[in-house]
Design an enzyme around this catalytic site. Structure first.
Site, PDB file in Angstrom:
ATOM      1  NE  ARG A  63      36.750  85.480  60.548  1.00  0.00           N
ATOM      2  CZ  ARG A  63      36.482  86.781  60.444  1.00  0.00           C
ATOM      3  NH1 ARG A  63      36.596  87.401  59.281  1.00  0.00           N
ATOM      4  NH2 ARG A  63      36.097  87.467  61.484  1.00  0.00           N
ATOM      5  CG  HIS A  93      38.911  81.440  41.976  1.00  0.00           C
ATOM      6  ND1 HIS A  93      38.870  80.283  41.269  1.00  0.00           N
ATOM      7  CD2 HIS A  93      38.325  82.365  41.210  1.00  0.00           C
ATOM      8  CE1 HIS A  93      38.294  80.498  40.100  1.00  0.00           C
ATOM      9  NE2 HIS A  93      37.959  81.739  40.050  1.00  0.00           N
ATOM     10  CE1 TYR A  96      34.880  88.084  55.345  1.00  0.00           C
ATOM     11  CE2 TYR A  96      33.327  89.712  54.510  1.00  0.00           C
ATOM     12  CZ  TYR A  96      33.839  88.966  55.555  1.00  0.00           C
ATOM     13  OH  TYR A  96      33.301  89.093  56.812  1.00  0.00           O
ATOM     14  CG  ASN A 107      29.554  80.212  39.539  1.00  0.00           C
ATOM     15  OD1 ASN A 107      30.312  79.273  39.649  1.00  0.00           O
ATOM     16  ND2 ASN A 107      29.944  81.401  39.099  1.00  0.00           N
ATOM     17  CG  ASN A 116      30.141  91.622  56.459  1.00  0.00           C
ATOM     18  OD1 ASN A 116      31.118  92.111  55.908  1.00  0.00           O
ATOM     19  ND2 ASN A 116      30.231  90.827  57.498  1.00  0.00           N
ATOM     20  CE1 TYR A 117      30.848  96.956  61.994  1.00  0.00           C
ATOM     21  CE2 TYR A 117      32.943  97.707  61.095  1.00  0.00           C
ATOM     22  CZ  TYR A 117      32.029  97.649  62.133  1.00  0.00           C
ATOM     23  OH  TYR A 117      32.307  98.280  63.325  1.00  0.00           O
ATOM     24  NE  ARG A 170      29.457  96.261  33.442  1.00  0.00           N
ATOM     25  CZ  ARG A 170      29.643  95.031  33.072  1.00  0.00           C
ATOM     26  NH1 ARG A 170      30.261  94.187  33.843  1.00  0.00           N
ATOM     27  NH2 ARG A 170      29.219  94.604  31.902  1.00  0.00           N
TER      28      ARG A 170
END
Length: 180
Positions: A63, A93, A96, A107, A116-117, A170
């Protein structure tokens, strides 16, 4: 010179393609600059730059305001928006990457998301050189990942990670049965 544009590829706007590239098939590019010896397969690119010897696709979406490479790899089902992807970095793969600065030789594992938002404002993620981000990682921006840092798979990172550190973010697995 010596570039090949395969069938069903659409080039619009001020798109420029360097020497010895392979573009398409089924690729759409609008106002894109492609450096020499790049490959773009079955992808969509809009108002971005791809620097020499980089590979895009298949099924990538690059984009506006993104700069890829040189020698970077953006793989299948990966979206990049308003980001700088450094020399030799691989995002192979299902990721985002938005509003990020990713330095050289990083990597990025499958399923990585730069969150990010926050609902009101976009925030930046910075990943220093030679970092390793495991699969299925959420990077909650604003956050900085240090040089050579490693992020364990499945982590949700909410704080900066120092150089050469291993971040594990986690919860511990708990198994429950009907008896407990």
């Amino acid at each position: 010179q010596d570039s090949v544009i395969y069938p069903s590829t659409i080039l619009r706007g001020k798109t420029k393609i360097g020497k010895m590239c392979r573009i398409g098939p089924f690729t759409y590019m609008y106002d894109v600059s492609i450096g020499n010896e790049c490959e773009v397969r079955i992808s969509q690119l809009d108002t971005c730059r791809v620097l020499e010897k980089s590979q895009i696709g298949p099924f990538s979406n690059i984009r506006p305001e993104s700069v890829i490479g040189p020698r970077a790899r953006i793989g299948n089902f990966t979206e990049v928006k308003n980001s700088r992807i450094g020399f030799g970095t691989k995002i192979n793969h299902l990721s985002y990457i938005g509003d990020a600065e990713i330095h050289e030789d990083v990597n990025i594992g499958a399923g990585t998301i730069t969150c990010n938002y926050d609902g009101k404002t976009k925030h930046k993620t910075t990943i220093a050189a030679k970092a390793f981000v495991g699969s299925n990682v959420n990077l909650i921006a604003p956050v900085k990942i240090g040089r050579g840092a490693r992020i364990a798979a499945g982590s949700t990172v909410t704080e900066d990670v120092p150089d050469e550190a291993l971040a594990i973010a986690r919860a511990r697995q708990v198994n429950k049965t009907d008896a407990t």
